[in-house]
Design an enzyme around this catalytic site. Structure first.
Site, short mmCIF file in Angstrom:
data_model
loop_
_atom_site.label_atom_id
_atom_site.label_comp_id
_atom_site.label_asym_id
_atom_site.label_seq_id
_atom_site.Cartn_x
_atom_site.Cartn_y
_atom_site.Cartn_z
N HIS A 1 0.82 -1.21 0.00
CA HIS A 1 0.00 0.00 0.00
C HIS A 1 0.86 1.27 0.00
CE1 HIS A 1 -3.81 1.79 -0.09
NE2 HIS A 1 -4.44 1.05 0.81
N ASP B 1 -2.20 1.96 -4.82
CA ASP B 1 -3.47 2.40 -4.26
C ASP B 1 -4.52 1.31 -4.38
OD1 ASP B 1 -2.39 4.90 -3.71
OD2 ASP B 1 -2.99 5.73 -5.65
#
Length: 426
Positions: free
Chosen positions: A398, A402
Protein backbone atom coordinates in the site's frame (compact mmCIF):
# COMPACT_ATOMS: atom_id res chain seq x y z
CA UNK A 1 47.83 -42.45 4.16
CA UNK A 2 47.15 -38.83 3.24
CA UNK A 3 44.47 -36.24 3.85
CA UNK A 4 42.26 -34.18 1.57
CA UNK A 5 41.02 -31.04 3.27
CA UNK A 6 37.92 -29.67 1.52
CA UNK A 7 37.27 -25.98 2.02
CA UNK A 8 34.02 -24.08 1.78
CA UNK A 9 33.82 -23.20 -1.94
CA UNK A 10 33.35 -19.77 -3.45
CA UNK A 11 29.74 -19.88 -4.69
CA UNK A 12 30.27 -16.66 -6.66
CA UNK A 13 28.52 -13.28 -6.93
CA UNK A 14 30.48 -11.81 -4.03
CA UNK A 15 29.17 -14.25 -1.39
CA UNK A 16 31.60 -14.20 1.55
CA UNK A 17 29.86 -16.69 3.83
CA UNK A 18 27.24 -19.43 3.65
CA UNK A 19 25.26 -21.43 6.17
CA UNK A 20 26.04 -25.10 6.69
CA UNK A 21 22.58 -26.62 6.39
CA UNK A 22 23.01 -30.40 6.64
CA UNK A 23 25.66 -33.11 6.77
CA UNK A 24 25.10 -36.25 4.72
CA UNK A 25 28.09 -38.03 6.31
CA UNK A 26 29.65 -38.43 9.74
CA UNK A 27 33.14 -39.14 11.05
CA UNK A 28 34.16 -42.68 10.16
CA UNK A 29 32.01 -42.95 7.02
CA UNK A 30 33.53 -44.21 3.78
CA UNK A 31 32.73 -41.91 0.88
CA UNK A 32 33.14 -42.18 -2.87
CA UNK A 33 33.89 -39.55 -5.49
CA UNK A 34 30.90 -37.29 -6.32
CA UNK A 35 28.99 -38.41 -3.22
CA UNK A 36 27.20 -35.44 -1.63
CA UNK A 37 28.88 -34.59 1.67
CA UNK A 38 26.88 -31.57 2.82
CA UNK A 39 24.27 -28.99 1.86
CA UNK A 40 25.05 -25.30 2.26
CA UNK A 41 22.62 -22.42 1.99
CA UNK A 42 23.22 -19.10 0.25
CA UNK A 43 20.74 -16.25 0.56
CA UNK A 44 18.47 -17.99 -1.99
CA UNK A 45 19.60 -21.46 -3.04
CA UNK A 46 20.66 -24.76 -1.49
CA UNK A 47 23.97 -26.03 -2.88
CA UNK A 48 25.37 -29.57 -2.73
CA UNK A 49 29.04 -30.05 -1.81
CA UNK A 50 30.31 -33.29 -3.42
CA UNK A 51 33.43 -35.25 -2.56
CA UNK A 52 36.29 -35.02 -5.08
CA UNK A 53 37.90 -38.23 -3.74
CA UNK A 54 37.32 -41.69 -2.32
CA UNK A 55 38.20 -42.00 1.33
CA UNK A 56 37.19 -41.99 4.99
CA UNK A 57 35.78 -38.98 6.83
CA UNK A 58 38.09 -38.04 9.73
CA UNK A 59 36.85 -34.57 10.73
CA UNK A 60 33.89 -32.23 10.16
CA UNK A 61 34.53 -28.49 10.12
CA UNK A 62 31.19 -27.19 11.41
CA UNK A 63 27.72 -27.92 12.74
CA UNK A 64 24.37 -27.51 10.92
CA UNK A 65 23.19 -23.93 11.32
CA UNK A 66 26.71 -22.54 11.55
CA UNK A 67 27.62 -19.67 9.20
CA UNK A 68 31.00 -20.40 7.65
CA UNK A 69 33.31 -18.15 5.67
CA UNK A 70 34.28 -19.04 2.12
CA UNK A 71 37.67 -20.78 2.27
CA UNK A 72 37.24 -22.18 5.78
CA UNK A 73 37.80 -25.90 6.36
CA UNK A 74 34.61 -27.86 5.70
CA UNK A 75 35.68 -31.51 6.00
CA UNK A 76 38.81 -33.68 6.09
CA UNK A 77 38.97 -37.03 4.29
CA UNK A 78 41.65 -39.69 4.74
CA UNK A 79 42.82 -41.18 1.44
CA UNK A 80 45.34 -43.78 0.39
CA UNK A 81 48.75 -42.58 -0.71
CA UNK A 82 51.36 -40.29 0.78
CA UNK A 83 52.90 -36.96 -0.10
CA UNK A 84 53.70 -33.47 1.12
CA UNK A 85 50.99 -30.97 1.96
CA UNK A 86 50.55 -28.49 -0.86
CA UNK A 87 47.90 -25.96 -1.84
CA UNK A 88 45.85 -26.52 -4.97
CA UNK A 89 43.91 -23.91 -6.91
CA UNK A 90 40.23 -23.69 -6.20
CA UNK A 91 38.30 -25.34 -9.05
CA UNK A 92 35.57 -23.43 -10.84
CA UNK A 93 31.96 -24.37 -10.08
CA UNK A 94 30.67 -27.39 -11.95
CA UNK A 95 27.61 -25.43 -13.18
CA UNK A 96 29.17 -24.83 -16.61
CA UNK A 97 29.05 -28.59 -17.28
CA UNK A 98 25.64 -29.17 -15.73
CA UNK A 99 22.15 -28.61 -17.17
CA UNK A 100 20.86 -25.04 -16.64
CA UNK A 101 18.91 -26.04 -13.52
CA UNK A 102 21.90 -27.55 -11.71
CA UNK A 103 23.43 -25.77 -8.74
CA UNK A 104 26.03 -28.32 -7.63
CA UNK A 105 29.54 -26.89 -7.17
CA UNK A 106 32.81 -28.57 -6.42
CA UNK A 107 34.64 -27.87 -3.18
CA UNK A 108 38.11 -26.31 -2.95
CA UNK A 109 40.59 -29.09 -2.24
CA UNK A 110 43.79 -28.84 -0.22
CA UNK A 111 45.74 -31.94 -1.18
CA UNK A 112 48.21 -33.72 1.08
CA UNK A 113 49.20 -36.68 -1.14
CA UNK A 114 50.72 -35.74 -4.47
CA UNK A 115 49.03 -38.69 -6.16
CA UNK A 116 46.50 -40.55 -4.07
CA UNK A 117 45.09 -43.88 -5.19
CA UNK A 118 41.44 -44.26 -4.34
CA UNK A 119 40.58 -46.91 -1.71
CA UNK A 120 38.04 -49.54 -2.41
CA UNK A 121 34.53 -48.15 -2.57
CA UNK A 122 32.11 -48.84 0.25
CA UNK A 123 30.31 -52.11 -0.45
CA UNK A 124 26.99 -51.76 -2.18
CA UNK A 125 24.23 -53.19 0.01
CA UNK A 126 21.83 -55.73 -1.38
CA UNK A 127 18.36 -56.69 -0.15
CA UNK A 128 15.37 -54.69 1.01
CA UNK A 129 16.02 -54.33 4.75
CA UNK A 130 18.91 -53.44 7.09
CA UNK A 131 19.14 -52.58 10.77
CA UNK A 132 20.92 -49.35 11.71
CA UNK A 133 21.44 -47.66 15.04
CA UNK A 134 18.50 -45.48 16.14
CA UNK A 135 20.54 -42.27 15.73
CA UNK A 136 22.24 -43.28 12.48
CA UNK A 137 21.22 -41.12 9.51
CA UNK A 138 21.18 -43.14 6.26
CA UNK A 139 22.24 -41.53 3.00
CA UNK A 140 19.20 -40.36 1.00
CA UNK A 141 18.08 -37.37 -1.04
CA UNK A 142 15.47 -34.95 0.39
CA UNK A 143 12.92 -36.33 -2.10
CA UNK A 144 13.50 -39.91 -0.89
CA UNK A 145 13.23 -38.80 2.74
CA UNK A 146 9.91 -37.08 2.01
CA UNK A 147 8.65 -40.16 0.13
CA UNK A 148 9.59 -42.42 3.05
CA UNK A 149 7.82 -40.08 5.49
CA UNK A 150 4.67 -40.10 3.35
CA UNK A 151 4.76 -43.92 3.25
CA UNK A 152 5.32 -44.26 6.99
CA UNK A 153 8.67 -46.01 6.48
CA UNK A 154 11.56 -45.71 8.96
CA UNK A 155 14.40 -44.91 6.59
CA UNK A 156 17.02 -46.51 8.85
CA UNK A 157 15.39 -49.91 8.21
CA UNK A 158 15.75 -49.71 4.43
CA UNK A 159 18.83 -51.15 2.77
CA UNK A 160 20.22 -48.73 0.19
CA UNK A 161 21.50 -49.96 -3.15
CA UNK A 162 22.87 -46.64 -4.39
CA UNK A 163 26.51 -45.42 -4.15
CA UNK A 164 27.89 -45.84 -0.61
CA UNK A 165 24.57 -47.40 0.45
CA UNK A 166 22.42 -44.42 -0.50
CA UNK A 167 18.69 -45.21 -0.24
CA UNK A 168 16.85 -44.80 -3.55
CA UNK A 169 13.16 -44.65 -4.44
CA UNK A 170 13.49 -48.19 -5.77
CA UNK A 171 14.67 -49.34 -2.33
CA UNK A 172 11.50 -47.95 -0.75
CA UNK A 173 9.44 -49.90 -3.30
CA UNK A 174 11.36 -53.07 -2.52
CA UNK A 175 10.85 -52.54 1.21
CA UNK A 176 7.10 -52.14 0.74
CA UNK A 177 6.97 -55.21 -1.49
CA UNK A 178 8.36 -57.27 1.41
CA UNK A 179 5.51 -56.05 3.63
CA UNK A 180 7.99 -54.88 6.27
CA UNK A 181 7.11 -51.21 6.59
CA UNK A 182 5.88 -51.87 10.15
CA UNK A 183 8.16 -54.80 11.02
CA UNK A 184 9.96 -53.04 13.86
CA UNK A 185 7.26 -50.60 14.89
CA UNK A 186 5.86 -51.61 18.28
CA UNK A 187 2.11 -51.82 18.56
CA UNK A 188 0.70 -48.96 20.61
CA UNK A 189 -2.71 -48.24 22.01
CA UNK A 190 -4.59 -45.76 19.87
CA UNK A 191 -5.34 -43.56 22.87
CA UNK A 192 -2.09 -43.94 24.79
CA UNK A 193 -0.68 -40.79 26.40
CA UNK A 194 2.38 -39.25 24.79
CA UNK A 195 5.03 -37.21 26.54
CA UNK A 196 7.72 -37.03 23.85
CA UNK A 197 9.07 -33.70 22.59
CA UNK A 198 11.14 -32.78 19.59
CA UNK A 199 13.20 -29.64 19.15
CA UNK A 200 13.89 -28.61 15.57
CA UNK A 201 16.62 -26.09 14.89
CA UNK A 202 15.58 -23.38 12.43
CA UNK A 203 18.41 -23.49 9.91
CA UNK A 204 19.03 -23.51 6.18
CA UNK A 205 16.12 -22.74 3.88
CA UNK A 206 13.64 -22.58 6.78
CA UNK A 207 15.71 -19.83 8.42
CA UNK A 208 15.90 -17.88 5.16
CA UNK A 209 12.15 -18.18 4.64
CA UNK A 210 11.48 -17.01 8.20
CA UNK A 211 13.78 -14.02 7.77
CA UNK A 212 12.24 -13.00 4.46
CA UNK A 213 8.65 -13.36 5.69
CA UNK A 214 9.38 -11.35 8.83
CA UNK A 215 11.16 -8.68 6.81
CA UNK A 216 8.28 -8.46 4.33
CA UNK A 217 5.58 -8.08 6.98
CA UNK A 218 7.59 -5.53 8.97
CA UNK A 219 8.58 -3.32 6.05
CA UNK A 220 5.65 -3.40 3.61
CA UNK A 221 2.13 -2.10 4.24
CA UNK A 222 0.21 -5.18 3.09
CA UNK A 223 -3.37 -5.16 1.95
CA UNK A 224 -5.25 -7.94 0.22
CA UNK A 225 -8.01 -7.99 -2.37
CA UNK A 226 -10.13 -11.05 -3.22
CA UNK A 227 -12.19 -11.50 -6.38
CA UNK A 228 -14.30 -14.42 -7.63
CA UNK A 229 -13.66 -15.55 -11.20
CA UNK A 230 -15.67 -17.82 -13.49
CA UNK A 231 -13.10 -20.17 -15.01
CA UNK A 232 -15.57 -22.40 -16.89
CA UNK A 233 -14.67 -21.07 -20.34
CA UNK A 234 -10.92 -21.15 -19.84
CA UNK A 235 -11.09 -24.66 -18.40
CA UNK A 236 -13.00 -25.76 -21.50
CA UNK A 237 -10.35 -24.12 -23.69
CA UNK A 238 -7.57 -25.78 -21.71
CA UNK A 239 -9.22 -29.21 -22.05
CA UNK A 240 -9.66 -28.68 -25.80
CA UNK A 241 -6.02 -27.64 -26.31
CA UNK A 242 -4.76 -30.58 -24.27
CA UNK A 243 -6.88 -33.01 -26.26
CA UNK A 244 -5.70 -31.59 -29.56
CA UNK A 245 -2.06 -30.75 -28.83
CA UNK A 246 -1.22 -32.40 -25.51
CA UNK A 247 0.56 -35.38 -27.04
CA UNK A 248 2.84 -33.23 -29.19
CA UNK A 249 3.24 -30.02 -27.19
CA UNK A 250 2.66 -31.12 -23.60
CA UNK A 251 -0.25 -30.72 -21.22
CA UNK A 252 -1.36 -27.27 -20.09
CA UNK A 253 -2.32 -26.44 -16.51
CA UNK A 254 -4.12 -23.25 -15.54
CA UNK A 255 -0.87 -21.51 -14.56
CA UNK A 256 0.33 -20.65 -18.10
CA UNK A 257 -3.03 -18.97 -18.76
CA UNK A 258 -2.67 -16.96 -15.57
CA UNK A 259 0.85 -15.95 -16.55
CA UNK A 260 -0.50 -14.79 -19.90
CA UNK A 261 -3.28 -12.86 -18.14
CA UNK A 262 -0.68 -11.12 -15.95
CA UNK A 263 1.37 -10.15 -19.00
CA UNK A 264 -1.63 -8.63 -20.80
CA UNK A 265 -3.06 -6.87 -17.73
CA UNK A 266 0.32 -5.35 -16.83
CA UNK A 267 0.32 -3.42 -20.09
CA UNK A 268 -2.34 -1.17 -18.56
CA UNK A 269 -1.05 -1.41 -14.98
CA UNK A 270 2.75 -1.09 -15.17
CA UNK A 271 2.88 0.07 -11.53
CA UNK A 272 2.25 -3.54 -10.48
CA UNK A 273 5.31 -4.85 -12.31
CA UNK A 274 7.75 -2.97 -10.14
CA UNK A 275 10.28 -3.11 -7.34
CA UNK A 276 10.36 -0.64 -4.46
CA UNK A 277 13.67 0.31 -2.87
CA UNK A 278 12.35 1.74 0.39
CA UNK A 279 15.79 2.85 1.55
CA UNK A 280 16.49 4.88 -1.58
CA UNK A 281 12.79 5.77 -1.95
CA UNK A 282 12.83 4.72 -5.60
CA UNK A 283 10.21 2.72 -7.52
CA UNK A 284 11.53 0.90 -10.58
CA UNK A 285 8.93 -0.12 -13.15
CA UNK A 286 10.10 -2.83 -15.51
CA UNK A 287 9.07 -3.60 -19.08
CA UNK A 288 10.18 -7.22 -18.80
CA UNK A 289 7.75 -9.45 -16.92
CA UNK A 290 9.71 -11.94 -14.82
CA UNK A 291 7.06 -14.00 -13.04
CA UNK A 292 8.04 -15.70 -9.80
CA UNK A 293 6.11 -18.96 -9.33
CA UNK A 294 5.98 -19.92 -5.65
CA UNK A 295 6.87 -23.62 -5.39
CA UNK A 296 6.86 -25.91 -2.36
CA UNK A 297 9.93 -28.11 -1.98
CA UNK A 298 11.19 -30.55 0.65
CA UNK A 299 13.28 -27.77 2.21
CA UNK A 300 10.61 -25.07 2.10
CA UNK A 301 9.06 -22.50 -0.20
CA UNK A 302 11.09 -21.43 -3.23
CA UNK A 303 10.24 -18.91 -5.94
CA UNK A 304 11.83 -19.86 -9.29
CA UNK A 305 11.44 -17.22 -11.97
CA UNK A 306 9.90 -17.51 -15.45
CA UNK A 307 11.92 -14.86 -17.23
CA UNK A 308 10.49 -12.70 -20.01
CA UNK A 309 7.01 -14.14 -19.73
CA UNK A 310 5.89 -11.40 -22.12
CA UNK A 311 7.75 -13.19 -24.92
CA UNK A 312 6.50 -16.74 -24.23
CA UNK A 313 3.65 -18.76 -25.72
CA UNK A 314 1.34 -20.86 -23.54
CA UNK A 315 3.37 -24.02 -24.13
CA UNK A 316 6.67 -22.23 -23.69
CA UNK A 317 5.47 -20.88 -20.33
CA UNK A 318 4.12 -24.31 -19.35
CA UNK A 319 7.42 -26.02 -20.15
CA UNK A 320 9.44 -23.43 -18.25
CA UNK A 321 7.15 -23.56 -15.21
CA UNK A 322 7.45 -27.36 -15.15
CA UNK A 323 11.23 -27.30 -15.55
CA UNK A 324 11.73 -24.71 -12.81
CA UNK A 325 9.32 -26.42 -10.42
CA UNK A 326 11.13 -29.74 -10.81
CA UNK A 327 14.51 -28.05 -10.29
CA UNK A 328 13.23 -26.33 -7.13
CA UNK A 329 11.67 -29.48 -5.69
CA UNK A 330 14.84 -31.47 -6.36
CA UNK A 331 17.04 -28.78 -4.83
CA UNK A 332 18.76 -28.13 -8.17
CA UNK A 333 17.50 -24.63 -8.95
CA UNK A 334 20.40 -22.24 -9.44
CA UNK A 335 20.78 -18.87 -7.74
CA UNK A 336 19.90 -17.08 -11.00
CA UNK A 337 16.73 -19.14 -11.38
CA UNK A 338 15.60 -18.13 -7.89
CA UNK A 339 16.10 -14.38 -8.18
CA UNK A 340 15.07 -11.39 -10.28
CA UNK A 341 11.26 -11.71 -10.30
CA UNK A 342 9.13 -8.61 -10.85
CA UNK A 343 5.74 -10.03 -9.76
CA UNK A 344 4.84 -13.34 -8.12
CA UNK A 345 2.13 -15.93 -8.73
CA UNK A 346 1.37 -18.30 -5.87
CA UNK A 347 -0.93 -21.32 -5.86
CA UNK A 348 -1.61 -24.27 -3.59
CA UNK A 349 -3.44 -26.11 -6.35
CA UNK A 350 -6.24 -28.37 -5.11
CA UNK A 351 -5.38 -27.32 -1.52
CA UNK A 352 -5.78 -23.65 -2.39
CA UNK A 353 -8.69 -23.05 -0.04
CA UNK A 354 -11.34 -20.38 -0.49
CA UNK A 355 -9.31 -17.31 0.49
CA UNK A 356 -5.67 -16.67 1.34
CA UNK A 357 -3.55 -13.63 2.23
CA UNK A 358 -0.21 -14.13 0.45
CA UNK A 359 2.86 -12.31 1.76
CA UNK A 360 4.71 -10.03 -0.66
CA UNK A 361 7.97 -11.20 -2.15
CA UNK A 362 9.97 -8.03 -1.47
CA UNK A 363 11.04 -5.82 -3.16
CA UNK A 364 8.05 -6.59 -5.42
CA UNK A 365 4.82 -4.67 -4.84
CA UNK A 366 2.23 -7.26 -5.95
CA UNK A 367 1.56 -10.98 -5.56
CA UNK A 368 -1.38 -12.83 -7.11
CA UNK A 369 -2.69 -15.84 -5.19
CA UNK A 370 -4.72 -18.61 -6.83
CA UNK A 371 -7.34 -20.52 -4.82
CA UNK A 372 -8.94 -23.86 -5.70
CA UNK A 373 -11.55 -24.33 -8.42
CA UNK A 374 -14.99 -25.46 -7.20
CA UNK A 375 -18.32 -25.97 -8.93
CA UNK A 376 -21.04 -23.64 -7.66
CA UNK A 377 -24.62 -22.80 -8.64
CA UNK A 378 -24.59 -19.32 -10.21
CA UNK A 379 -27.42 -17.14 -11.51
CA UNK A 380 -26.85 -16.11 -15.15
CA UNK A 381 -29.60 -14.24 -16.99
CA UNK A 382 -32.12 -15.36 -14.42
CA UNK A 383 -31.19 -19.04 -14.69
CA UNK A 384 -29.37 -21.13 -12.09
CA UNK A 385 -26.43 -22.89 -13.75
CA UNK A 386 -23.41 -24.82 -12.49
CA UNK A 387 -20.14 -22.97 -13.15
CA UNK A 388 -16.51 -23.58 -12.24
CA UNK A 389 -15.49 -20.75 -9.91
CA UNK A 390 -12.16 -19.70 -8.44
CA UNK A 391 -11.00 -16.87 -6.18
CA UNK A 392 -7.93 -14.75 -6.73
CA UNK A 393 -6.52 -13.64 -3.36
CA UNK A 394 -3.87 -11.04 -4.04
CA UNK A 395 -1.73 -8.76 -1.87
CA UNK A 396 -0.15 -5.39 -2.60
CA UNK A 397 2.24 -2.91 -0.99
CA UNK A 398 0.00 0.00 0.00
CA UNK A 399 3.02 2.31 0.14
CA UNK A 400 3.20 2.06 -3.63
CA UNK A 401 -0.13 0.66 -4.87
CA UNK A 402 -3.47 2.40 -4.26
CA UNK A 403 -6.51 0.28 -3.43
CA UNK A 404 -8.43 1.40 -6.50
CA UNK A 405 -5.57 0.48 -8.81
CA UNK A 406 -5.26 -2.95 -7.20
CA UNK A 407 -8.98 -3.60 -7.66
CA UNK A 408 -8.90 -2.49 -11.30
CA UNK A 409 -5.84 -4.67 -11.94
CA UNK A 410 -7.53 -7.81 -10.59
CA UNK A 411 -10.73 -6.97 -12.45
CA UNK A 412 -8.68 -6.75 -15.65
CA UNK A 413 -7.28 -10.23 -14.98
CA UNK A 414 -10.80 -11.44 -14.29
CA UNK A 415 -12.05 -10.13 -17.63
CA UNK A 416 -9.22 -11.81 -19.50
CA UNK A 417 -9.79 -15.17 -17.79
CA UNK A 418 -13.56 -15.13 -18.20
CA UNK A 419 -13.21 -14.19 -21.91
CA UNK A 420 -10.12 -16.23 -22.79
CA UNK A 421 -10.06 -15.18 -26.45
CA UNK A 422 -8.99 -11.70 -25.26
CA UNK A 423 -5.76 -13.18 -23.94
CA UNK A 424 -4.57 -13.50 -27.53
CA UNK A 425 -6.03 -10.37 -29.13
CA UNK A 426 -3.33 -7.86 -29.93
Amino acid sequence: MGTHVIKMPDIGEGIAEVELSQWHVKVGDLVVEDQVLADVMTDKAMVDIPSPVHGKVIALGGQPGEVMAVGSVLISIEVEGAGNLRESAAPAPVAAKEPPAASKVEATVESKPAAAAAPRSAPVCQGPMVAREADERPLASPAVRKHALDLGIQLRLVRGTGPAGRVLHEDLDAYLAQGQSNASAPAAAAYAQRHDEEQIQVIGMRRKIAQRMQDATQRAAHFSYVEEIDVTAIEELRAHLNEKHGASRGKLTLLPFLVRALVVALRDFPQMNARYDDEAQVITRLGAVHVGVATQSDVGLMVPVVRHAEARSLWDSAAEISRLANAARNGKASRDELSGSTITLTSLGALGGIVSTPVLNLPEVAIVGVNKIVERPMVIKGQVVIRKMMNLSSSFDHRVVDGMDAALFIQAIRGLIEQPATLFVE
